[in-house]
Design a protein around this motif. Structure first.
Motif, PDB file in Angstrom:
ATOM      1  N   TRP A 102      92.206  23.948  79.140  1.00 44.45           N
ATOM      2  CA  TRP A 102      91.071  23.338  78.530  1.00 44.45           C
ATOM      3  C   TRP A 102      90.978  23.807  76.790  1.00 44.45           C
ATOM      4  CZ3 TRP A 102      89.120  18.076  77.622  1.00 44.45           C
ATOM      5  CH2 TRP A 102      88.519  17.726  78.486  1.00 44.45           C
ATOM      6  N   ALA A 103      90.622  24.896  76.380  1.00 47.10           N
ATOM      7  CA  ALA A 103      91.230  25.742  75.649  1.00 47.10           C
ATOM      8  C   ALA A 103      92.373  26.146  74.599  1.00 47.10           C
ATOM      9  CB  ALA A 103      90.714  27.467  75.414  1.00 47.10           C
ATOM     10  N   THR A 104      93.491  26.110  76.200  1.00 46.30           N
ATOM     11  CA  THR A 104      94.560  26.095  75.325  1.00 46.30           C
ATOM     12  C   THR A 104      95.309  24.801  74.512  1.00 46.30           C
ATOM     13  OG1 THR A 104      95.351  27.289  76.626  1.00 46.30           O
ATOM     14  CG2 THR A 104      97.115  26.658  75.553  1.00 46.30           C
ATOM     15  N   LEU A 105      94.756  23.238  74.853  1.00 50.15           N
ATOM     16  CA  LEU A 105      94.938  22.011  74.987  1.00 50.15           C
ATOM     17  C   LEU A 105      94.543  21.761  74.187  1.00 50.15           C
ATOM     18  CD1 LEU A 105      95.714  20.367  78.401  1.00 50.15           C
ATOM     19  CD2 LEU A 105      97.510  20.992  76.712  1.00 50.15           C
ATOM     20  N   SER A 106      93.081  22.188  73.446  1.00 44.38           N
ATOM     21  CA  SER A 106      91.740  21.807  72.333  1.00 44.38           C
ATOM     22  C   SER A 106      92.522  22.308  71.078  1.00 44.38           C
ATOM     23  CB  SER A 106      90.452  22.934  72.764  1.00 44.38           C
ATOM     24  OG  SER A 106      90.418  21.843  73.863  1.00 44.38           O
ATOM     25  N   TYR A 107      93.549  23.595  71.643  1.00 46.48           N
ATOM     26  CA  TYR A 107      93.578  23.927  70.229  1.00 46.48           C
ATOM     27  C   TYR A 107      94.753  23.387  69.935  1.00 46.48           C
ATOM     28  CZ  TYR A 107      96.586  26.897  67.178  1.00 46.48           C
ATOM     29  OH  TYR A 107      97.379  27.831  66.167  1.00 46.48           O
ATOM     30  N   TRP A 108      95.494  23.265  70.514  1.00 44.36           N
ATOM     31  CA  TRP A 108      97.329  22.524  69.878  1.00 44.36           C
ATOM     32  C   TRP A 108      96.725  21.222  69.525  1.00 44.36           C
ATOM     33  CZ3 TRP A 108      99.293  18.253  73.897  1.00 44.36           C
ATOM     34  CH2 TRP A 108     100.175  18.019  73.336  1.00 44.36           C
ATOM     35  N   PRO A 109      95.891  19.591  69.486  1.00 38.30           N
ATOM     36  CA  PRO A 109      96.013  19.954  68.657  1.00 38.30           C
ATOM     37  C   PRO A 109      95.312  19.274  67.208  1.00 38.30           C
ATOM     38  CG  PRO A 109      94.089  18.713  70.480  1.00 38.30           C
ATOM     39  CD  PRO A 109      94.658  20.201  70.829  1.00 38.30           C
ATOM     40  N   LEU A 110      93.717  20.359  67.579  1.00 37.82           N
ATOM     41  CA  LEU A 110      93.190  21.064  66.616  1.00 37.82           C
ATOM     42  C   LEU A 110      94.022  22.116  65.476  1.00 37.82           C
ATOM     43  CD1 LEU A 110      90.219  21.194  68.405  1.00 37.82           C
ATOM     44  CD2 LEU A 110      90.980  19.989  66.802  1.00 37.82           C
ATOM     45  N   SER A 111      95.159  22.604  65.942  1.00 39.44           N
ATOM     46  CA  SER A 111      95.785  23.685  64.780  1.00 39.44           C
ATOM     47  C   SER A 111      96.433  22.568  63.875  1.00 39.44           C
ATOM     48  CB  SER A 111      96.710  23.907  65.821  1.00 39.44           C
ATOM     49  OG  SER A 111      97.740  22.696  66.004  1.00 39.44           O
ATOM     50  N   SER A 112      96.811  21.321  63.416  1.00 45.10           N
ATOM     51  CA  SER A 112      96.945  21.314  62.106  1.00 45.10           C
ATOM     52  C   SER A 112      94.993  20.147  61.773  1.00 45.10           C
ATOM     53  CB  SER A 112      97.887  19.727  62.284  1.00 45.10           C
ATOM     54  OG  SER A 112      97.369  18.342  62.919  1.00 45.10           O
ATOM     55  N   TRP A 113      94.441  20.160  62.023  1.00 42.80           N
ATOM     56  CA  TRP A 113      92.965  20.430  61.010  1.00 42.80           C
ATOM     57  C   TRP A 113      93.470  20.423  59.025  1.00 42.80           C
ATOM     58  CZ3 TRP A 113      89.061  18.453  62.724  1.00 42.80           C
ATOM     59  CH2 TRP A 113      87.596  18.219  61.854  1.00 42.80           C
TER      60      TRP A 113
END
Length: 195
Positions: A150-161
């Protein structure tokens, strides 16, 4: 890619939440099954969309899958965690049906306000919170791995904030929910005494 992911997620969740002989379908199980059916239908129709030209149906199913089924799965995860650490009873299927209707209303209101991204961001946060809390409470390797996913996959789409890619966000939630439900299923099976 999202069509295959949603199809696989729907099939896995449908298999895990299927009604078993002689067992009453619990509310959370029914909510998982409903979300699984929506994801499976959308994923399969999206796969055949080049041959099946009904854009309105696909758009409706996309809205239901992304903004109702995925949040419903995140809420079911949170409810299951709350039930595991306290003496809360399982909610009835009628309650989960009303929650699904409320999610549809929230979808329409956020669609009109052009703020649909917030539904997926909130779902990602709720699902991640339930995964981390479940891993902390039960401390089984599968649930800890699911919290890391969950933590890893949460970073993936949020990295382009702040330019969030909604498709990546939906894919991250679907993948993380699948891993969490599988980990929970196997954790429960390993800790349940067999007759």
């Amino acid at each position: 890619m999202i069509s295959v992911l949603f199809l696989v997620t729907g099939l896995v969740l449908g298999w895990l939440s299927r009604p078993r002989a002689g067992e009453v379908l619990q509310g959370e199980q029914a909510a998982d099954l409903c979300a699984a059916l929506l994801l499976t239908l959308y994923g399969s129709l999206l796969l055949i969309s080049p041959y099946w030209q009904h854009a309105e149906t696909l758009l409706l199913l996309q809205g239901l899958s992304w903004y109702a089924a995925l949040p419903l799965l995140a809420l079911v995860g949170l409810a299951r965690f709350a039930q595991s650490v306290s003496s809360l009873p399982s909610w009835d299927r009628v309650v989960w049906g009303r929650i699904l209707l409320a999610l549809c209303v929230v979808f329409e209101l956020t669609r009109r306000a052009n703020e649909l991204d917030w539904i997926l961001l909130t779902s990602l946060a709720v699902g991640g919170l339930s995964a981390v809390a479940s891993a902390w409470a039960k401390r089984t390797p599968g649930l800890v791995a699911s919290a890391v996913i969950w933590a890893t996959l949460s970073y993936w789409p949020l990295s382009s904030w702040p330019a969030i890619q909604v498709e990546l966000l939906a894919m991250a939630i679907a993948t993380a929910v699948t891993f969490q439900r599988l980990a929970l299923h196997w954790s429960d099976r390993l800790h349940t005494p067999q007759p």
